[in-house]
Design a protein around this motif. Sequence first.
Motif, PDB file in Angstrom:
ATOM      1  N   VAL A 108       9.616   8.899 -50.776  1.00 47.26           N
ATOM      2  CA  VAL A 108       8.659   8.174 -51.609  1.00 47.26           C
ATOM      3  C   VAL A 108       7.254   8.528 -51.134  1.00 47.26           C
ATOM      4  O   VAL A 108       6.965   8.500 -49.935  1.00 47.26           O
ATOM      5  CB  VAL A 108       8.890   6.649 -51.506  1.00 47.26           C
ATOM      6  N   THR A 109       6.374   8.875 -52.081  1.00 46.37           N
ATOM      7  CA  THR A 109       5.011   9.287 -51.722  1.00 46.37           C
ATOM      8  C   THR A 109       3.946   8.443 -52.423  1.00 46.37           C
ATOM      9  O   THR A 109       2.757   8.730 -52.286  1.00 46.37           O
ATOM     10  CB  THR A 109       4.784  10.767 -52.078  1.00 46.37           C
ATOM     11  N   ASP A 110       4.355   7.416 -53.145  1.00 51.94           N
ATOM     12  CA  ASP A 110       3.396   6.591 -53.873  1.00 51.94           C
ATOM     13  C   ASP A 110       3.728   5.118 -53.633  1.00 51.94           C
ATOM     14  O   ASP A 110       4.854   4.680 -53.924  1.00 51.94           O
ATOM     15  CB  ASP A 110       3.456   6.914 -55.370  1.00 51.94           C
ATOM     16  N   TYR A 111       2.766   4.376 -53.092  1.00 52.91           N
ATOM     17  CA  TYR A 111       2.984   2.986 -52.709  1.00 52.91           C
ATOM     18  C   TYR A 111       1.866   2.103 -53.246  1.00 52.91           C
ATOM     19  O   TYR A 111       0.747   2.568 -53.493  1.00 52.91           O
ATOM     20  CB  TYR A 111       3.010   2.835 -51.179  1.00 52.91           C
ATOM     21  N   ARG A 112       2.161   0.829 -53.369  1.00 50.32           N
ATOM     22  CA  ARG A 112       1.128  -0.167 -53.634  1.00 50.32           C
ATOM     23  C   ARG A 112       0.554  -0.647 -52.301  1.00 50.32           C
ATOM     24  O   ARG A 112       1.265  -0.722 -51.300  1.00 50.32           O
ATOM     25  CB  ARG A 112       1.709  -1.366 -54.398  1.00 50.32           C
ATOM     26  N   THR A 113      -0.728  -0.972 -52.309  1.00 50.46           N
ATOM     27  CA  THR A 113      -1.377  -1.480 -51.106  1.00 50.46           C
ATOM     28  C   THR A 113      -1.161  -2.981 -50.988  1.00 50.46           C
ATOM     29  O   THR A 113      -1.298  -3.715 -51.962  1.00 50.46           O
ATOM     30  CB  THR A 113      -2.884  -1.176 -51.139  1.00 50.46           C
ATOM     31  N   ALA A 114      -0.797  -3.439 -49.796  1.00 47.41           N
ATOM     32  CA  ALA A 114      -0.631  -4.865 -49.508  1.00 47.41           C
ATOM     33  C   ALA A 114      -1.283  -5.155 -48.166  1.00 47.41           C
ATOM     34  O   ALA A 114      -1.013  -4.468 -47.178  1.00 47.41           O
ATOM     35  CB  ALA A 114       0.849  -5.256 -49.481  1.00 47.41           C
ATOM     36  N   HIS A 115      -2.157  -6.158 -48.133  1.00 45.43           N
ATOM     37  CA  HIS A 115      -2.893  -6.488 -46.911  1.00 45.43           C
ATOM     38  C   HIS A 115      -3.623  -5.267 -46.374  1.00 45.43           C
ATOM     39  O   HIS A 115      -3.672  -5.026 -45.163  1.00 45.43           O
ATOM     40  CB  HIS A 115      -1.953  -7.061 -45.851  1.00 45.43           C
ATOM     41  N   GLY A 116      -4.187  -4.469 -47.290  1.00 46.86           N
ATOM     42  CA  GLY A 116      -5.011  -3.344 -46.896  1.00 46.86           C
ATOM     43  C   GLY A 116      -4.263  -2.100 -46.483  1.00 46.86           C
ATOM     44  O   GLY A 116      -4.894  -1.095 -46.133  1.00 46.86           O
ATOM     45  N   LYS A 117      -2.933  -2.105 -46.488  1.00 49.93           N
ATOM     46  CA  LYS A 117      -2.147  -0.963 -46.041  1.00 49.93           C
ATOM     47  C   LYS A 117      -1.012  -0.680 -47.027  1.00 49.93           C
ATOM     48  O   LYS A 117      -0.511  -1.577 -47.701  1.00 49.93           O
ATOM     49  CB  LYS A 117      -1.548  -1.224 -44.657  1.00 49.93           C
ATOM     50  N   GLU A 118      -0.608   0.600 -47.074  1.00 47.70           N
ATOM     51  CA  GLU A 118       0.542   0.960 -47.902  1.00 47.70           C
ATOM     52  C   GLU A 118       1.855   0.516 -47.273  1.00 47.70           C
ATOM     53  O   GLU A 118       2.816   0.222 -47.991  1.00 47.70           O
ATOM     54  CB  GLU A 118       0.588   2.476 -48.107  1.00 47.70           C
ATOM     55  N   LEU A 119       1.890   0.506 -45.948  1.00 50.37           N
ATOM     56  CA  LEU A 119       3.138   0.177 -45.255  1.00 50.37           C
ATOM     57  C   LEU A 119       2.799  -0.457 -43.910  1.00 50.37           C
ATOM     58  O   LEU A 119       1.896  -0.013 -43.204  1.00 50.37           O
ATOM     59  CB  LEU A 119       3.987   1.431 -45.060  1.00 50.37           C
ATOM     60  N   HIS A 120       3.529  -1.510 -43.576  1.00 53.11           N
ATOM     61  CA  HIS A 120       3.416  -2.173 -42.278  1.00 53.11           C
ATOM     62  C   HIS A 120       4.705  -1.914 -41.507  1.00 53.11           C
ATOM     63  O   HIS A 120       5.804  -2.089 -42.040  1.00 53.11           O
ATOM     64  CB  HIS A 120       3.209  -3.682 -42.448  1.00 53.11           C
ATOM     65  N   LEU A 121       4.562  -1.516 -40.250  1.00 53.39           N
ATOM     66  CA  LEU A 121       5.729  -1.227 -39.423  1.00 53.39           C
ATOM     67  C   LEU A 121       5.769  -2.207 -38.260  1.00 53.39           C
ATOM     68  O   LEU A 121       4.794  -2.352 -37.515  1.00 53.39           O
ATOM     69  CB  LEU A 121       5.659   0.209 -38.886  1.00 53.39           C
ATOM     70  N   ILE A 122       6.898  -2.884 -38.109  1.00 55.19           N
ATOM     71  CA  ILE A 122       7.115  -3.832 -37.014  1.00 55.19           C
ATOM     72  C   ILE A 122       8.214  -3.281 -36.118  1.00 55.19           C
ATOM     73  O   ILE A 122       9.260  -2.837 -36.610  1.00 55.19           O
ATOM     74  CB  ILE A 122       7.518  -5.221 -37.538  1.00 55.19           C
ATOM     75  N   VAL A 123       7.985  -3.307 -34.803  1.00 57.30           N
ATOM     76  CA  VAL A 123       9.001  -2.871 -33.838  1.00 57.30           C
ATOM     77  C   VAL A 123       9.223  -4.007 -32.845  1.00 57.30           C
ATOM     78  O   VAL A 123       8.265  -4.491 -32.230  1.00 57.30           O
ATOM     79  CB  VAL A 123       8.566  -1.593 -33.100  1.00 57.30           C
ATOM     80  N   ALA A 124      10.469  -4.430 -32.685  1.00 60.71           N
ATOM     81  CA  ALA A 124      10.781  -5.535 -31.768  1.00 60.71           C
ATOM     82  C   ALA A 124      12.147  -5.306 -31.135  1.00 60.71           C
ATOM     83  O   ALA A 124      13.072  -4.817 -31.798  1.00 60.71           O
ATOM     84  CB  ALA A 124      10.780  -6.873 -32.504  1.00 60.71           C
ATOM     85  N   PRO A 125      12.301  -5.659 -29.858  1.00 61.32           N
ATOM     86  CA  PRO A 125      13.623  -5.572 -29.228  1.00 61.32           C
ATOM     87  C   PRO A 125      14.499  -6.726 -29.686  1.00 61.32           C
ATOM     88  O   PRO A 125      14.012  -7.721 -30.229  1.00 61.32           O
ATOM     89  CB  PRO A 125      13.299  -5.698 -27.733  1.00 61.32           C
ATOM     90  N   ARG A 126      15.773  -6.608 -29.449  1.00 57.16           N
ATOM     91  CA  ARG A 126      16.706  -7.625 -29.916  1.00 57.16           C
ATOM     92  C   ARG A 126      16.506  -8.998 -29.266  1.00 57.16           C
ATOM     93  O   ARG A 126      16.885 -10.008 -29.836  1.00 57.16           O
ATOM     94  CB  ARG A 126      18.146  -7.157 -29.691  1.00 57.16           C
ATOM     95  N   ASP A 127      15.925  -9.035 -28.070  1.00 58.57           N
ATOM     96  CA  ASP A 127      15.699 -10.348 -27.460  1.00 58.57           C
ATOM     97  C   ASP A 127      14.365 -10.940 -27.885  1.00 58.57           C
ATOM     98  O   ASP A 127      14.009 -12.029 -27.456  1.00 58.57           O
ATOM     99  CB  ASP A 127      15.784 -10.253 -25.936  1.00 58.57           C
ATOM    100  N   LEU A 128      13.599 -10.210 -28.722  1.00 60.59           N
ATOM    101  CA  LEU A 128      12.326 -10.689 -29.267  1.00 60.59           C
ATOM    102  C   LEU A 128      11.297 -10.979 -28.183  1.00 60.59           C
ATOM    103  O   LEU A 128      10.417 -11.827 -28.352  1.00 60.59           O
ATOM    104  CB  LEU A 128      12.550 -11.935 -30.134  1.00 60.59           C
ATOM    105  N   SER A 129      11.392 -10.270 -27.066  1.00 63.58           N
ATOM    106  CA  SER A 129      10.446 -10.507 -25.976  1.00 63.58           C
ATOM    107  C   SER A 129       9.098  -9.860 -26.236  1.00 63.58           C
ATOM    108  O   SER A 129       8.078 -10.312 -25.697  1.00 63.58           O
ATOM    109  CB  SER A 129      11.025  -9.972 -24.662  1.00 63.58           C
ATOM    110  N   THR A 130       9.057  -8.798 -27.029  1.00 65.20           N
ATOM    111  CA  THR A 130       7.805  -8.140 -27.360  1.00 65.20           C
ATOM    112  C   THR A 130       7.711  -7.929 -28.858  1.00 65.20           C
ATOM    113  O   THR A 130       8.671  -8.171 -29.603  1.00 65.20           O
ATOM    114  CB  THR A 130       7.672  -6.786 -26.643  1.00 65.20           C
ATOM    115  N   PHE A 131       6.552  -7.414 -29.282  1.00 64.21           N
ATOM    116  CA  PHE A 131       6.287  -7.294 -30.714  1.00 64.21           C
ATOM    117  C   PHE A 131       5.190  -6.262 -30.903  1.00 64.21           C
ATOM    118  O   PHE A 131       4.184  -6.280 -30.201  1.00 64.21           O
ATOM    119  CB  PHE A 131       5.849  -8.650 -31.256  1.00 64.21           C
TER     120      PHE A 131
END
Length: 331
Positions: A108-131
Motif C-alpha cells: 500500500v502506497t497511499d494513506y490518509r493522514t491521522a494525527h498528523g501522520k500516515e502511520l503510527h507504529l507502537i512497539v511494546a514487550p509482552r510484559d508491557l514494561s516499556t513502550f
Amino acid sequence: MNSALKITAFTAGLATVFGASYGIGHATDDTSPKPSTAAHAGHASTAPPSVAASPGDGDGATGGAGHLPGGLQISERGYTLSLGDSYVTAGAPVDLRFRILGANGDPVTDYRTAHGKELHLIVAPRDLSTFQHLHPTRSTDGTWRTTAALPAAGAYRVFADFTPAGTSQGLTLGADLHAAGDLRPVPPATTGRTVTVDGYRVTLTGDLVPGRSTRLGLAVAKDGRPVTDLQPYLGAYGHLVALRAGDLAYLHVHPDGEPGDAGTAPGPDISFTTTAPSRGGYRLFLDFRHGGVVRTAAFTVTAADGPMDAATPAASASVSPAPEHDGDHQH
C-alpha cells in the motif's frame, strides 16, 4: 461511575502474561485472520460494547462474539502487516522495515493522514514494561523504515495504526518481533493513580468499565504547580495508548478536544474517552509535550465490574522521559 478503575499490582491480573510469554518482552505467535474490528473513521479504535472474549482477559470478558479489539491480528479486511525481519538482537538499535500489503499482495502506497501522520507504529514487550511510539518514513515502493530500541531480550508486539486512502475506517494490525539475548524476566511495573516522570506528576482520574464508554482524565503538574502550557503533540495536548494485559489488545483512544478548538485548554487536564473490551489488567501510556520534550507517563490499571476496594493501597512509580528524535518518540 458505577464501577471503578482498580489500580493494582498486576500480580494476579498478569499471571497469564508470564505463563504464556516467559516474562519480559515475550509474545505469542502471529495470529490468523479473524472477524474485522470496529474502528473510528480515520483511526483505529476500541471495539464496541459487544466484544468477543480473548486470551489473557484476566478475570473474564463481557459481551458477545463478532468483534475484536485492534492489534490482535496480523491481517484484517484484506490488509496484512509484513515485517522484513521478525528476528533481531536485543540491546543495539534495531532497523525495522515493514510493508502494509493490500488484498492483491501489493504494498500500500497511499494513506490518509491521522494525527498528523500516515502511520503510527507502537512497539511494546509482552510484559508491557516499556513502550515506543514511532513514526517511520515510507519510500515510494511502500516500504516503511524506522529505528527501534529493544533493551531486553524476549518477544515484542509491533502495532501498525493506519487508514488506507479511499477507506473510512482505520486499522491496527499487530505482528510479533523476537529479540535474541540474555533473557531475564522481571515482574511488571505497578502504579497508583499518580506517577512521576522527570519532575512531572501525572494524576489519573476516572474508571475503566468493561463494555462501556468511559472518560479518563489526566492532570499534569510540575514542582507542585499545574502545567497550563502543554504543547501540541500529534494534534492534541496528549496522546493515550491502552494495551490489554495477556494478549496486548490495542485500544487507541482520542482526546476530548484539540488545540485551537476554542474549548480545550493547554493543561493541566487532558481527558479521553475509551471503552475497555473486557475485565482484566491494562497498561495506559500517556504521551505529553512540555518544554520541547515528549514524555510518557505509564499507569497499570484494572477494569472491573465493581467499585475499587477503598482499602487497596496504591503504589507510585516513576517513568523516565525520552526526548524526540527525528520525529520518533521512543520510551
